[in-house]
Design an enzyme around this catalytic site. Structure first.
Site, PDB file in Angstrom:
ATOM      1  N   GLU A 168      91.806   7.446  17.158  1.00  0.00           N
ATOM      2  CA  GLU A 168      90.859   8.467  17.622  1.00  0.00           C
ATOM      3  C   GLU A 168      89.427   7.936  17.669  1.00  0.00           C
ATOM      4  OE1 GLU A 168      92.606   8.219  14.896  1.00  0.00           O
ATOM      5  OE2 GLU A 168      91.933   9.518  13.258  1.00  0.00           O
ATOM      6  N   ARG A 169      89.211   6.698  17.151  1.00  0.00           N
ATOM      7  CA  ARG A 169      87.854   6.133  17.199  1.00  0.00           C
ATOM      8  C   ARG A 169      87.514   5.576  18.584  1.00  0.00           C
ATOM      9  NH1 ARG A 169      87.105   8.081  12.955  1.00  0.00           N
ATOM     10  NH2 ARG A 169      88.132   7.522  11.043  1.00  0.00           N
ATOM     11  N   PHE A 226      92.096   1.116  15.353  1.00  0.00           N
ATOM     12  CA  PHE A 226      90.913   1.086  16.218  1.00  0.00           C
ATOM     13  C   PHE A 226      90.539  -0.321  16.653  1.00  0.00           C
ATOM     14  CE2 PHE A 226      88.824   0.023  12.192  1.00  0.00           C
ATOM     15  CZ  PHE A 226      87.903  -0.922  12.597  1.00  0.00           C
ATOM     16  N   CYS A 278      92.810  -8.071  12.011  1.00  0.00           N
ATOM     17  CA  CYS A 278      93.788  -8.200  10.934  1.00  0.00           C
ATOM     18  C   CYS A 278      94.103  -9.658  10.656  1.00  0.00           C
ATOM     19  CB  CYS A 278      95.064  -7.463  11.310  1.00  0.00           C
ATOM     20  SG  CYS A 278      95.780  -8.124  12.803  1.00  0.00           S
TER      21      CYS A 278
HETATM   22  P1  NAD Z   1      94.195   3.349   9.917  1.00  0.00           P
HETATM   23  O1  NAD Z   1      95.370   3.073   9.053  1.00  0.00           O
HETATM   24  O2  NAD Z   1      93.089   4.176   9.366  1.00  0.00           O
HETATM   25  O3  NAD Z   1      94.652   4.078  11.270  1.00  0.00           O
HETATM   26  C1  NAD Z   1      95.727   3.589  12.051  1.00  0.00           C
HETATM   27  C2  NAD Z   1      96.385   4.756  12.780  1.00  0.00           C
HETATM   28  O4  NAD Z   1      96.929   5.654  11.815  1.00  0.00           O
HETATM   29  C3  NAD Z   1      95.415   5.554  13.630  1.00  0.00           C
HETATM   30  O5  NAD Z   1      96.052   5.854  14.849  1.00  0.00           O
HETATM   31  C4  NAD Z   1      95.145   6.805  12.795  1.00  0.00           C
HETATM   32  O6  NAD Z   1      94.915   7.938  13.576  1.00  0.00           O
HETATM   33  C5  NAD Z   1      96.430   6.966  12.005  1.00  0.00           C
HETATM   34  N1  NAD Z   1      96.186   7.518  10.661  1.00  0.00           N
HETATM   35  C6  NAD Z   1      95.095   7.348   9.873  1.00  0.00           C
HETATM   36  N2  NAD Z   1      95.263   7.979   8.698  1.00  0.00           N
HETATM   37  C7  NAD Z   1      96.481   8.549   8.718  1.00  0.00           C
HETATM   38  C8  NAD Z   1      97.223   9.335   7.790  1.00  0.00           C
HETATM   39  N3  NAD Z   1      96.733   9.644   6.598  1.00  0.00           N
HETATM   40  N4  NAD Z   1      98.449   9.752   8.158  1.00  0.00           N
HETATM   41  C9  NAD Z   1      98.972   9.440   9.353  1.00  0.00           C
HETATM   42  N5  NAD Z   1      98.302   8.702  10.280  1.00  0.00           N
HETATM   43  C10 NAD Z   1      97.082   8.259   9.978  1.00  0.00           C
HETATM   44  O7  NAD Z   1      93.655   1.913  10.404  1.00  0.00           O
HETATM   45  P2  NAD Z   1      92.346   1.591  11.234  1.00  0.00           P
HETATM   46  O8  NAD Z   1      91.158   1.784  10.362  1.00  0.00           O
HETATM   47  O9  NAD Z   1      92.370   2.256  12.564  1.00  0.00           O
HETATM   48  O10 NAD Z   1      92.571   0.031  11.522  1.00  0.00           O
HETATM   49  C11 NAD Z   1      92.229  -0.974  10.617  1.00  0.00           C
HETATM   50  C12 NAD Z   1      93.404  -1.383   9.771  1.00  0.00           C
HETATM   51  O11 NAD Z   1      94.485  -1.805  10.596  1.00  0.00           O
HETATM   52  C13 NAD Z   1      93.104  -2.568   8.878  1.00  0.00           C
HETATM   53  O12 NAD Z   1      93.692  -2.348   7.618  1.00  0.00           O
HETATM   54  C14 NAD Z   1      93.777  -3.729   9.574  1.00  0.00           C
HETATM   55  O13 NAD Z   1      94.145  -4.820   8.751  1.00  0.00           O
HETATM   56  C15 NAD Z   1      94.969  -3.068  10.146  1.00  0.00           C
HETATM   57  N6  NAD Z   1      95.533  -3.827  11.252  1.00  0.00           N
HETATM   58  C16 NAD Z   1      96.679  -4.514  11.015  1.00  0.00           C
HETATM   59  C17 NAD Z   1      97.231  -5.280  12.026  1.00  0.00           C
HETATM   60  C18 NAD Z   1      98.489  -6.053  11.796  1.00  0.00           C
HETATM   61  O14 NAD Z   1      99.020  -6.577  12.752  1.00  0.00           O
HETATM   62  N7  NAD Z   1      99.004  -6.149  10.597  1.00  0.00           N
HETATM   63  C19 NAD Z   1      96.620  -5.323  13.291  1.00  0.00           C
HETATM   64  C20 NAD Z   1      95.460  -4.586  13.493  1.00  0.00           C
HETATM   65  C21 NAD Z   1      94.917  -3.830  12.460  1.00  0.00           C
END
Ligand code: NAD
Length: 497
Positions: free
Chosen positions: A171-172, A144, A276
């Site tokens: 989805e957020r 998100f 991140c």
């Molecule tokens: P998230 O892991 O909750 O969601 C990411 C994606 O995964 C979304 O599209 C979501 O729909 C999907 N998802 C969520 N739960 C799932 C599951 N159980 N099974 C399969 N798919 C699932 O992350 P978020 O809250 O949207 O984003 C924040 C996180 O992303 C933080 O941990 C941040 O550090 C990380 N992030 C990392 C980078 C990087 O480059 N390393 C960049 C941006 C964000």
């Protein structure tokens, strides 16, 4: 209230609310794709691939250039959509779009980037070459916190390289991706080459299992990244899964106090810490009091408010649940003996009582065993840890399970060199708090911040999105068989003249 997306299940489909985090009001509802929706999307992308991989580099590049112009023209529209659903301040949202456009610009160089190698006469009359070919259908699953930039780390390169791409955005904040899909269409990209598939874990798992998907790029939290990588590779897919972070800034005693404090405030509280590459742990070498004072003064001077208000430095967090979870870390820090120097729970936003606000939080005298240090918080909480030497600082950073970004602030070249060389982190800044690589370099962390070995965009992105083929060629003259003498069964080598 707007409805975002569709499903073959029609009114039976599952849906989830979308909020304006600044007001706390529900502004939309996103329809969540089911497995059959995923099957249809993959089938359309697979159909489109046949034509897209045959489309000349010149034609592909022209579409990319047109797309770049359209995104440029719609910068503000995209930024407004980001702010409305994510909450970050508009200027920050514009910055996100700008960093995304840089990857489109990189991908516009695809004819050059895809050039193979050719060696003439590796043996008598034999030439060798290598080419990179597209994979097929590539899926991207994104978080998100950067609804425009993170998807743009992936699809410009994947599409330019000749793949078709299915984007499953968060989805957020799903709306910016729909505008992006419209802009691709306007740029002349054929149907099915770029598809937005809204959904949650069900859609993600269906993509991971689908035999028609060749590769998966994921960015999100570490537990989900691990799951995505393991499940995708278990079904034979190529995968890269970028995970969470806990980024440290090491501040040496000789660092310039004012500019270092400015940089740490921007890196800790920009986008309300939901980056991140945000700095969340400041490791001070030596006397930490002057830096803590400088950080406190600056943090108290920040304005928290709606992202659309130009007076705001920092917007709300993404959801109420997340805001409360982040605020809970201040309770645990106090209980474990840390000093809460600036308490964001006290923030008052005029008219924003229902918004998901939390002001900047500064916590001093944090130790590595505390919860506030151990977890990725993903909010505006800056922790200060104090150590005596650079060695201790490097050991602390290296002992952390994450390895996304880190920075050192110093005037001492040899200390900076030691840090750059010995720190086990994928992206390092020297007097730069957020060392996000340019589009023509590659972005990625180490340890639990990345599963798989390919970073995104830059040349690593080109390699991830293509498959190498090596070709050895001989064109014998019609009379060659008779002239060559007896047939030899030895292993061919270049030694034969
Ligand atoms: P998230 O892991 O909750 O969601 C990411 C994606 O995964 C979304 O599209 C979501 O729909 C999907 N998802 C969520 N739960 C799932 C599951 N159980 N099974 C399969 N798919 C699932 O992350 P978020 O809250 O949207 O984003 C924040 C996180 O992303 C933080 O941990 C941040 O550090 C990380 N992030 C990392 C980078 C990087 O480059 N390393 C960049 C941006 C964000």
């Amino acid at each position: 209230m707007k409805q975002i997306g569709t499903s073959v299940e029609g009114s039976q489909a599952r849906a989830t609310p979308v909020f304006d985090p600044a007001t706390g009001a529900q502004t939309g509802e996103v329809v969540l794709s089911c497995r059959r929706d995923v099957d249809l999307a993959v089938a359309a992308a697979a159909d489109a691939w046949a034509g897209w991989r045959d489309t000349s580099l010149t034609a592909r590049t022209r579409i990319l250039f047109t797309f770049r112009e359209l995104v440029d023209r719609h910068r503000d529209d995209l930024a407004r959509l980001i702010t409305a659903e994510h909450g970050k301040v508009l200027e920050d949202a514009r910055g996100e779009v700008a960093r995304g456009i840089e990857v489109v610009e990189f991908a516009c160089g695809i004819p050059h980037l895809l050039k193979g190698e050719f060696s003439e006469d590796v043996s008598t009359g034999v030439d060798a070459s290598s080419i990179r070919q597209p994979l097929g259908v590539v899926a991207g699953i994104t978080p998100f916190n950067f609804p425009v930039m993170v998807p743009m780390w992936m699809y410009p390169v994947a599409v330019a390289a000749g793949n078709t791409f299915i984007l499953k955005p968060s989805e957020r904040d799903p709306s910016p991706s729909l505008l992006i899909a419209d802009l691709w269409g306007e740029a002349g990209l054929p149907d099915g080459v770029f598809t937005v598939l809204n959904g949650d874990a069900e859609a993600v798992n269906a993509l991971l299992d689908h035999p028609g998907v060749a590769a998966v790029s994921f960015v999100g939290s570490t537990p989900v990244a691990r799951h995505v990588f393991e499940r995708a590779t278990a079904s034979g897919k190529r995968a890269q899964a970028l995970g969470g972070a806990k980024n440290h800034a090491v501040v040496m005693g000789d660092a310039d106090l004012g500019s270092t404090a400015d940089a740490l405030i921007a890196a800790g509280y920009g986008s309300a810490g939901e980056r991140c590459m945000a700095i969340s742990a400041v490791v001070v070498v030596g006397d930490g009091d002057p830096l803590v004072e400088a950080l406190r003064d600056r943090a108290l001077g920040l304005t928290t408010g709606p992202g659309a208000d130009p007076a705001s430095d920092m917007g709300p967090l993404i959801t109420e649940v997340h805001r409360d979870r982040v605020a809970g870390y201040l309770d645990s820090a106090e209980a474990e003996g840390a000093d809460v120097v600036v308490d964001g729970r006290e923030v008052k936003v005029p008219g924003g009582d229902a918004g998901f606000f939390l002001g900047p939080c500064l916590v001093d005298r944090v130790s590595p065993s505390m919860q506030v240090y151990r977890d990725e918080i993903f909010g505006p909480v800056l922790s200060v840890l104090r150590v005596d030497t650079l060695d201790e600082a490097i050991d602390l950073v290296n002992a952390n399970p994450y390895g996304n970004g880190t920075a050192i602030f110093t005037r001492d070249g040899s200390a900076a060199r030691r840090f750059r060389r010995d720190v086990q982190v994928g992206m390092v800044g020297i007097n730069v708090a957020i060392p996000v690589p340019m589009a023509y370099y590659s972005f990625g962390g180490w340890k639990q911040s990345l599963f798989g070995d390919a970073h995104v965009h830059g040349m690593e992105g080109i390699r991830f999105n293509t498959r190498l083929k090596s070709v050895t060629t001989r064109w014998p003259a019609a009379s060659a068989s008779a002239a060559a003498g007896p047939i030899e069964l030895h292993f061919p080598s270049g030694d034969k003249r």
